[in-house]
Design a protein around this motif. Structure first.
Motif, PDB file in Angstrom:
ATOM      1  N   LYS A 153       0.803  -1.215   0.000  1.00  0.00           N
ATOM      2  CA  LYS A 153       0.000   0.000   0.000  1.00  0.00           C
ATOM      3  C   LYS A 153       0.840   1.271   0.000  1.00  0.00           C
ATOM      4  CE  LYS A 153      -3.983  -2.176   0.334  1.00  0.00           C
ATOM      5  NZ  LYS A 153      -5.037  -2.092  -0.696  1.00  0.00           N
ATOM      6  N   GLU A 154       1.991   1.221   0.692  1.00  0.00           N
ATOM      7  CA  GLU A 154       2.747   2.456   0.904  1.00  0.00           C
ATOM      8  C   GLU A 154       4.172   2.422   0.374  1.00  0.00           C
ATOM      9  OE1 GLU A 154       2.486   3.745   4.960  1.00  0.00           O
ATOM     10  OE2 GLU A 154       0.478   2.937   5.193  1.00  0.00           O
ATOM     11  N   GLY A 155       4.613   1.278  -0.080  1.00  0.00           N
ATOM     12  CA  GLY A 155       5.960   1.190  -0.632  1.00  0.00           C
ATOM     13  C   GLY A 155       6.942   0.501   0.298  1.00  0.00           C
ATOM     14  N   LYS A 156       8.076   0.149  -0.266  1.00  0.00           N
ATOM     15  CA  LYS A 156       9.077  -0.636   0.439  1.00  0.00           C
ATOM     16  C   LYS A 156       9.742   0.134   1.586  1.00  0.00           C
ATOM     17  CE  LYS A 156      12.977  -3.695  -0.580  1.00  0.00           C
ATOM     18  NZ  LYS A 156      13.849  -4.217  -1.666  1.00  0.00           N
ATOM     19  N   LYS A 157       9.961   1.441   1.402  1.00  0.00           N
ATOM     20  CA  LYS A 157      10.661   2.218   2.427  1.00  0.00           C
ATOM     21  C   LYS A 157       9.868   2.262   3.727  1.00  0.00           C
ATOM     22  CE  LYS A 157      13.477   5.195  -0.533  1.00  0.00           C
ATOM     23  NZ  LYS A 157      13.799   6.597  -0.919  1.00  0.00           N
ATOM     24  N   ASN A 158       8.568   2.538   3.619  1.00  0.00           N
ATOM     25  CA  ASN A 158       7.744   2.567   4.827  1.00  0.00           C
ATOM     26  C   ASN A 158       7.686   1.205   5.487  1.00  0.00           C
ATOM     27  OD1 ASN A 158       7.232   5.248   4.411  1.00  0.00           O
ATOM     28  ND2 ASN A 158       5.015   5.078   4.496  1.00  0.00           N
ATOM     29  N   ALA A 159       7.633   0.150   4.684  1.00  0.00           N
ATOM     30  CA  ALA A 159       7.620  -1.204   5.227  1.00  0.00           C
ATOM     31  C   ALA A 159       8.914  -1.519   5.965  1.00  0.00           C
ATOM     32  CB  ALA A 159       7.390  -2.211   4.108  1.00  0.00           C
ATOM     33  N   LEU A 160      10.032  -1.047   5.425  1.00  0.00           N
ATOM     34  CA  LEU A 160      11.320  -1.268   6.086  1.00  0.00           C
ATOM     35  C   LEU A 160      11.399  -0.527   7.418  1.00  0.00           C
ATOM     36  CD1 LEU A 160      13.905  -1.185   3.149  1.00  0.00           C
ATOM     37  CD2 LEU A 160      13.364  -3.120   4.643  1.00  0.00           C
ATOM     38  N   TRP A 161      10.851   0.678   7.468  1.00  0.00           N
ATOM     39  CA  TRP A 161      10.819   1.405   8.734  1.00  0.00           C
ATOM     40  C   TRP A 161       9.955   0.687   9.756  1.00  0.00           C
ATOM     41  CZ3 TRP A 161      14.030   4.763  10.607  1.00  0.00           C
ATOM     42  CH2 TRP A 161      14.788   5.564   9.735  1.00  0.00           C
ATOM     43  N   PHE A 162       8.869   0.088   9.292  1.00  0.00           N
ATOM     44  CA  PHE A 162       8.019  -0.721  10.174  1.00  0.00           C
ATOM     45  C   PHE A 162       8.813  -1.897  10.743  1.00  0.00           C
ATOM     46  CE2 PHE A 162       5.402  -4.491  10.732  1.00  0.00           C
ATOM     47  CZ  PHE A 162       4.405  -4.044  11.592  1.00  0.00           C
ATOM     48  N   VAL A 163       9.558  -2.578   9.883  1.00  0.00           N
ATOM     49  CA  VAL A 163      10.352  -3.733  10.304  1.00  0.00           C
ATOM     50  C   VAL A 163      11.442  -3.319  11.289  1.00  0.00           C
ATOM     51  CG1 VAL A 163      11.999  -5.469   9.503  1.00  0.00           C
ATOM     52  CG2 VAL A 163       9.887  -5.070   8.230  1.00  0.00           C
ATOM     53  N   ILE A 164      12.102  -2.196  11.033  1.00  0.00           N
ATOM     54  CA  ILE A 164      13.154  -1.710  11.934  1.00  0.00           C
ATOM     55  C   ILE A 164      12.580  -1.439  13.324  1.00  0.00           C
ATOM     56  CG2 ILE A 164      14.742   0.209  12.398  1.00  0.00           C
ATOM     57  CD1 ILE A 164      15.129   0.405   9.337  1.00  0.00           C
ATOM     58  N   GLY A 165      11.408  -0.817  13.370  1.00  0.00           N
ATOM     59  CA  GLY A 165      10.764  -0.575  14.654  1.00  0.00           C
ATOM     60  C   GLY A 165      10.424  -1.871  15.372  1.00  0.00           C
TER      61      GLY A 165
END
Length: 212
Positions: free
Chosen positions: A34-46
């Protein structure tokens, strides 16, 4: 080998605990869509940041109870009862979950994705008892020692394993989506079978302790 074994043990333990479709990995995959890979990666880092602290606290707790055989035995007995109840529930009483076709996720910034990952990971208390059991079991087979450098190496491996699986969901979700639907349809049977095996293994350890 001194550090390789705990690193690999942490990685494998985290991978096993993270690979079944759950709240964290499915949310990461949907954010990517829905929002792209970068936002997903930030979610994973958190998410993995919280997993780091959960694993570290769990191993420190395991170090305390490892010197108390009576506590370890009590935990095994409690665990046997819990896993037996879960097995009966999932195999005979739980209703099959229905996989949702579409889920709306509101657009969010990298910062909010990061904190969402921390929040959802923090709400999941499973890693703490899971890593307690894993570390105590590894120690019983002399594959792990409760020394600070070894503990940190194990926790680092756990973080890398969790990150690797979550990233795989981001990168390959489209290819595994059909398999995920199959898992959802058969989730109760799969979970019930796993908890049943764990209950049997725990019972074996209890019997071996008293009669071995």
């Amino acid at each position: 080998m001194t550090y390789l074994t705990p690193l690999l043990s942490g990685f494998i333990a985290a991978a096993i605990g993270t690979i079944p479709p759950g709240l964290l990995n499915m949310t990461a995959a949907k954010i990517k869509m829905k929002e792209g890979k970068k936002n997903a990666l930030w979610f994973v880092i958190g998410a993995v940041l919280v997993i780091f602290f959960q694993a570290y606290v769990a191993v420190l707790f395991a170090r305390v109870i490892d010197n108390r055989p009576d506590v370890v035995t009590l935990l095994r007995e409690v665990g046997f009862v819990i896993f037996s109840i879960l097995t009966i529930y999932f195999l005979f009483f739980a209703k099959d979950p229905i996989a949702k076709k579409k889920t709306k996720i509101k657009k969010s910034s990298k910062k909010s994705s990061f904190f969402l990952g921390m929040l959802l990971s923090g709400l999941n208390f499973f890693p703490i008892p899971y890593y307690v059991v894993v570390s105590v079991t590894l120690a019983s087979y002399n594959l792990f020692t409760f020394q600070n450098p070894i503990i940190l190496t194990f926790v680092l491996g756990s973080v890398l394993g969790a990150f690797g699986i979550l990233y795989s969901y981001i990168a390959f979700f489209g290819r595994i989506e059909k398999k995920t639907d199959y898992f959802m349809r058969n989730m109760n049977t799969i979970i019930g079978s796993i908890t049943g095996l764990v209950a049997l293994a725990t019972l074996f350890n209890i019997l071996n302790y008293y009669f071995g």
